[in-house]
Design a protein around this motif. Sequence first.
Motif, PDB file in Angstrom:
ATOM      1  N   LEU A 150       0.844  -1.190   0.000  1.00  0.00           N
ATOM      2  CA  LEU A 150       0.000   0.000   0.000  1.00  0.00           C
ATOM      3  C   LEU A 150       0.875   1.233   0.000  1.00  0.00           C
ATOM      4  O   LEU A 150       1.802   1.353   0.790  1.00  0.00           O
ATOM      5  CB  LEU A 150      -0.904   0.012   1.235  1.00  0.00           C
ATOM      6  N   GLU A 151       0.583   2.163  -0.894  1.00  0.00           N
ATOM      7  CA  GLU A 151       1.350   3.400  -0.961  1.00  0.00           C
ATOM      8  C   GLU A 151       0.663   4.535  -0.233  1.00  0.00           C
ATOM      9  O   GLU A 151       1.310   5.437   0.256  1.00  0.00           O
ATOM     10  CB  GLU A 151       1.576   3.783  -2.420  1.00  0.00           C
ATOM     11  N   ARG A 152      -0.675   4.504  -0.193  1.00  0.00           N
ATOM     12  CA  ARG A 152      -1.408   5.597   0.431  1.00  0.00           C
ATOM     13  C   ARG A 152      -2.703   5.057   1.025  1.00  0.00           C
ATOM     14  O   ARG A 152      -3.455   4.369   0.345  1.00  0.00           O
ATOM     15  CB  ARG A 152      -1.731   6.656  -0.613  1.00  0.00           C
ATOM     16  N   VAL A 153      -2.945   5.388   2.268  1.00  0.00           N
ATOM     17  CA  VAL A 153      -4.183   5.020   2.928  1.00  0.00           C
ATOM     18  C   VAL A 153      -4.850   6.310   3.391  1.00  0.00           C
ATOM     19  O   VAL A 153      -4.236   7.108   4.084  1.00  0.00           O
ATOM     20  CB  VAL A 153      -3.934   4.092   4.140  1.00  0.00           C
ATOM     21  N   ALA A 154      -6.085   6.550   2.960  1.00  0.00           N
ATOM     22  CA  ALA A 154      -6.815   7.761   3.330  1.00  0.00           C
ATOM     23  C   ALA A 154      -8.306   7.452   3.242  1.00  0.00           C
ATOM     24  O   ALA A 154      -8.720   6.608   2.457  1.00  0.00           O
ATOM     25  CB  ALA A 154      -6.443   8.912   2.390  1.00  0.00           C
ATOM     26  N   PRO A 155      -9.116   8.147   4.037  1.00  0.00           N
ATOM     27  CA  PRO A 155     -10.558   7.886   3.997  1.00  0.00           C
ATOM     28  C   PRO A 155     -11.204   8.380   2.703  1.00  0.00           C
ATOM     29  O   PRO A 155     -10.743   9.345   2.089  1.00  0.00           O
ATOM     30  CB  PRO A 155     -11.102   8.668   5.197  1.00  0.00           C
TER      31      PRO A 155
ATOM     32  N   LEU B 268     -10.470   6.012  -5.442  1.00  0.00           N
ATOM     33  CA  LEU B 268      -9.126   5.972  -4.874  1.00  0.00           C
ATOM     34  C   LEU B 268      -9.076   6.664  -3.510  1.00  0.00           C
ATOM     35  O   LEU B 268      -9.970   7.464  -3.172  1.00  0.00           O
ATOM     36  CB  LEU B 268      -8.140   6.595  -5.850  1.00  0.00           C
ATOM     37  N   PRO B 269      -8.055   6.368  -2.725  1.00  0.00           N
ATOM     38  CA  PRO B 269      -7.946   6.923  -1.368  1.00  0.00           C
ATOM     39  C   PRO B 269      -7.961   8.447  -1.346  1.00  0.00           C
ATOM     40  O   PRO B 269      -7.374   9.109  -2.207  1.00  0.00           O
ATOM     41  CB  PRO B 269      -6.589   6.409  -0.877  1.00  0.00           C
TER      42      PRO B 269
END
Length: 65
Positions: free
Chosen positions: A4-9, A25-26
């Motif tokens: 995972l490169e980016r985790v965001a709501p 997308l995140p």
Amino acid sequence: DQPLERVAPVRVGDGAWLGHNVVVLPGVTIGEGAVVGANSVVRSDVPARTIAVGSPARIVRRIDE
């Protein structure tokens, strides 16, 4: 193995509709009353009361009240 490169709501506003197989997308926000067409890939925010379609999704129309 895909790290995972980016985790965001992801935020989806009241009354928004997402068609079948939509990928969001995140970190993306989909505004109130927005419509995202089937099989679209949403990479950026979708403003309230608009219609977005495609891959990547783009705004094609504003929904007037």
